[in-house]
Every structure is written in C-alpha cells, then in structure tokens.
Design a protein around this motif. Structure first.
Motif, short mmCIF file in Angstrom:
data_model
loop_
_atom_site.label_atom_id
_atom_site.label_comp_id
_atom_site.label_asym_id
_atom_site.label_seq_id
_atom_site.Cartn_x
_atom_site.Cartn_y
_atom_site.Cartn_z
N LYS A 6 -7.75 -8.09 -27.45
CA LYS A 6 -7.63 -7.07 -28.49
C LYS A 6 -7.03 -5.78 -27.97
O LYS A 6 -6.27 -5.12 -28.68
CB LYS A 6 -9.01 -6.81 -29.09
CG LYS A 6 -9.60 -7.99 -29.84
CD LYS A 6 -10.98 -7.66 -30.38
CE LYS A 6 -11.59 -8.87 -31.09
NZ LYS A 6 -12.95 -8.59 -31.58
N LEU A 7 -7.37 -5.38 -26.75
CA LEU A 7 -6.92 -4.10 -26.23
C LEU A 7 -5.39 -4.03 -26.11
O LEU A 7 -4.77 -3.10 -26.64
CB LEU A 7 -7.60 -3.81 -24.89
CG LEU A 7 -7.33 -2.44 -24.27
CD1 LEU A 7 -7.67 -1.32 -25.25
CD2 LEU A 7 -8.14 -2.29 -22.98
N PRO A 8 -4.73 -4.98 -25.44
CA PRO A 8 -3.26 -4.93 -25.39
C PRO A 8 -2.61 -4.99 -26.77
O PRO A 8 -1.56 -4.37 -26.99
CB PRO A 8 -2.90 -6.18 -24.56
CG PRO A 8 -4.09 -6.44 -23.74
CD PRO A 8 -5.26 -6.08 -24.62
N THR A 9 -3.25 -5.72 -27.70
CA THR A 9 -2.70 -5.81 -29.05
C THR A 9 -2.73 -4.45 -29.75
O THR A 9 -1.77 -4.04 -30.40
CB THR A 9 -3.50 -6.84 -29.87
OG1 THR A 9 -3.46 -8.10 -29.21
CG2 THR A 9 -2.90 -6.99 -31.26
N LEU A 10 -3.83 -3.74 -29.62
CA LEU A 10 -3.95 -2.39 -30.19
C LEU A 10 -2.91 -1.46 -29.58
O LEU A 10 -2.28 -0.65 -30.28
CB LEU A 10 -5.35 -1.83 -29.95
CG LEU A 10 -6.47 -2.40 -30.82
CD1 LEU A 10 -7.83 -1.96 -30.29
CD2 LEU A 10 -6.31 -1.95 -32.27
N LEU A 11 -2.72 -1.56 -28.27
CA LEU A 11 -1.76 -0.68 -27.59
C LEU A 11 -0.33 -1.00 -28.02
O LEU A 11 0.49 -0.09 -28.16
CB LEU A 11 -1.90 -0.83 -26.07
CG LEU A 11 -3.24 -0.40 -25.47
CD1 LEU A 11 -3.25 -0.62 -23.97
CD2 LEU A 11 -3.56 1.05 -25.80
N SER A 12 -0.04 -2.27 -28.24
CA SER A 12 1.31 -2.64 -28.69
C SER A 12 1.59 -2.10 -30.08
O SER A 12 2.68 -1.60 -30.36
CB SER A 12 1.46 -4.17 -28.68
OG SER A 12 1.43 -4.67 -27.37
N SER A 144 3.13 -3.21 -23.39
CA SER A 144 2.87 -2.81 -24.77
C SER A 144 3.99 -1.95 -25.35
O SER A 144 4.02 -1.73 -26.56
CB SER A 144 1.55 -2.04 -24.85
OG SER A 144 1.60 -0.87 -24.05
N THR A 145 4.90 -1.48 -24.51
CA THR A 145 5.93 -0.56 -25.01
C THR A 145 7.35 -1.08 -24.84
O THR A 145 8.28 -0.54 -25.45
CB THR A 145 5.83 0.79 -24.28
OG1 THR A 145 5.99 0.58 -22.88
CG2 THR A 145 4.49 1.45 -24.53
N LEU A 146 7.57 -2.10 -24.03
CA LEU A 146 8.90 -2.64 -23.80
C LEU A 146 8.93 -4.11 -24.18
O LEU A 146 8.19 -4.91 -23.61
CB LEU A 146 9.30 -2.49 -22.32
CG LEU A 146 9.53 -1.06 -21.83
CD1 LEU A 146 9.70 -1.07 -20.31
CD2 LEU A 146 10.75 -0.44 -22.48
N MET A 147 9.80 -4.46 -25.11
CA MET A 147 9.84 -5.83 -25.59
C MET A 147 10.99 -6.65 -25.00
O MET A 147 11.04 -7.86 -25.19
CB MET A 147 9.97 -5.83 -27.13
CG MET A 147 8.76 -5.22 -27.84
SD MET A 147 7.22 -6.10 -27.51
CE MET A 147 6.30 -4.85 -26.59
N ASN A 184 2.46 -10.41 -29.08
CA ASN A 184 2.73 -9.06 -28.59
C ASN A 184 3.98 -8.47 -29.26
O ASN A 184 3.96 -7.33 -29.73
CB ASN A 184 2.91 -9.11 -27.07
CG ASN A 184 3.26 -7.77 -26.46
OD1 ASN A 184 4.38 -7.56 -26.02
ND2 ASN A 184 2.31 -6.86 -26.41
N VAL A 185 5.05 -9.25 -29.31
CA VAL A 185 6.29 -8.79 -29.94
C VAL A 185 6.08 -8.57 -31.44
O VAL A 185 6.54 -7.56 -32.00
CB VAL A 185 7.43 -9.81 -29.71
CG1 VAL A 185 8.67 -9.41 -30.51
CG2 VAL A 185 7.77 -9.89 -28.22
#
Length: 226
Positions: A6-12, A144-147, A184-185
């Motif tokens: 959940k944490l990385p998803t929120l940050l993304s 989380s910031t670069l796709m 993530n994307v």
C-alpha cells in the motif's frame, strides 16, 4: 492472489498527482522528477518564455534536498530516532505548507512570480525527499516518481514471456513483477489524471489533496512499524 504494497502505491499516486497539477498550475514545472525540468528549461531558454527561474532552481534544489535527506538519515540513526517516520513527517509538513501557500497566493498568472517559485520549490523539496526515501527504504518497489524504467522493465518481462524457455520459478517471478510494476504505472497515471482534472475544476485548491494522501502514507507506515 498477489497483495500489493500500500505504501508505494500511495506514493505513486501522490507523485503523479503533484506532477500533473504542478505542471499546470506552475507553468510547466515538474515537481516530482528532475529530468523533465532539463527539457522544459531548454525549451524556455530557446523560446525565451517565462518560467526559467523556477526550472533553473528546481535542479540544484532537488539535488541539495537528496543530499540533506541522506545526511539527516545518518543523523537520526546516530541519535536512535526513527528514520522513515521522521522523513515522512517532514514530507507531510512540506506538502501542508505548499498546499496552504498555493491556496493563499494562487492562482499564479506569472511563472516567475516570487509566490510561484516559492510554492514550486516547496513541492520540489517534498518530492526530492520522497525520491530519496523511496530509493533507500522502499527499494523493493518500483520508483514512485519515474515511470520510464518501470515501463521498460514491463516490456522486457513481456518479451521474455513471449520468448519462452522459462522455468517455473522464473515465470512466477516475472508474472509477479509485471503485475506489481503495471499497477505502479497505472496508479501514477491515475494520479496524473486526478491532478489535472481537479486543477481544471478547482484550480490551485486541488493541492489540498496532497497532504491527505501523504498523511495516509505516514499513518500506514506507522501501523507497519508497530
């Protein structure tokens, strides 16, 4: 069934949201990743358009914040203080301040206005901190910031699947990574869409959502550490 962190998803979501809303509200400033500002700075210089001040400042500010975040990490460790919780709290405070200033000073008709630059640099600082935190503490998850790198890995994995010749363990690892990275994307893209849509509806007041998402990330991290 694969359980998504959940944490990385929120940050993304937060990164996609602030990048889209910031780009629209702050005259082409990318707040979540430094690469885009190299491109827009070059275009602004060549075409002599406004916004060069914020784009020039964004690059050294981003770099300086990452260095400071790393040094703060070491300092907190030496003092026996919680590192990740503290860094998330700093990011939350920055987003609260940035959203409040955007609400008070915005909208921003001039890209080189002091208020525009100040709000932009606060958001750049918050996202530079998130980049540093993710790189060090959440390395198990895609950025989380670069796709770009994430999308590249998805395509490589799909090519490997189509090529075949994988054993069961390799196939399972690739399938898991494709799902995690694709989510993530998708979440980042959803954040971009939400940021753009809410900016179109409520202008700079859209930034009020950022502290809420950051607070959810902070609370989730708190729950995990207990």
């Amino acid at each position: 069934m694969l359980k998504m962190p959940k944490l990385p998803t929120l940050l993304s979501f937060n990164a996609g949201y602030i990048d889209a809303a910031g780009f629209l509200a702050l005259h082409g400033l990318f707040t979540a990743h430094v690469t885009g500002n190299f491109v827009t700075l070059g275009a602004a210089v060549v075409y002599r358009s406004s916004g060069t001040v914020a784009k020039i400042l964004a690059i050294p500010v981003f770099c300086a914040v990452v260095v400071c975040a790393r040094l703060l990490h070491y300092k907190l460790e030496n003092l026996g203080k919680p590192v990740l919780r503290t860094l998330f709290l700093v990011e939350l405070v920055l987003l609260i301040v940035g959203a409040w200033l955007a609400w008070v000073l915005g909208p921003f008709p001039d890209a080189d206005n002091i208020g525009t630059v100040a709000v932009g640099m606060i958001f750049v600082t918050a996202m530079a901190l998130q980049n540093a935190v993710h790189r060090v503490h959440l390395s198990y998850a895609p950025p989380s910031t670069l796709m770009t790198g994430t999308t590249t890995q998805i395509m490589l994995d799909l090519a490997d699947k189509w090529h075949g010749g994988l054993d069961e363990e390799q196939a399972s690892a690739i399938n898991s990574r494709i799902v995690r990275f694709s989510v993530n994307v998708a979440v980042f893209a959803f954040g971009c869409g939400c940021g753009a849509l809410l900016f179109a509806i409520v202008s700079v007041k859209c930034f009020a959502l950022l502290p809420i998402t950051a607070a959810l990330a902070y609370v989730h991290n708190e729950a995990k550490t207990k």
